[in-house]
Design a protein around this motif. Sequence first.
Motif: not given
Length: 57
Positions: A24-37
């Motif tokens: 998952l590209d951290p710069s393209g992820a929406a704020p608050g994305v739950d990586r575990r989910a």
Amino acid sequence: MSAQSAATPPGEAVRNTFNVNVHLDPSGAAPGVDRRALEEALVDILRDTARRHGLEV
């Protein structure tokens, strides 16, 4: 019957291992994305798809 299946002793299973990596590209992820989910959702999708294709997971 193929030559390979004729040479395989009865009861011997074929084992293939598949490794899937998702980055998952951290710069393209929406704020608050739950990586575990996200990880759990992807695992569920891959497991269900494998079982539908007759693969033992």
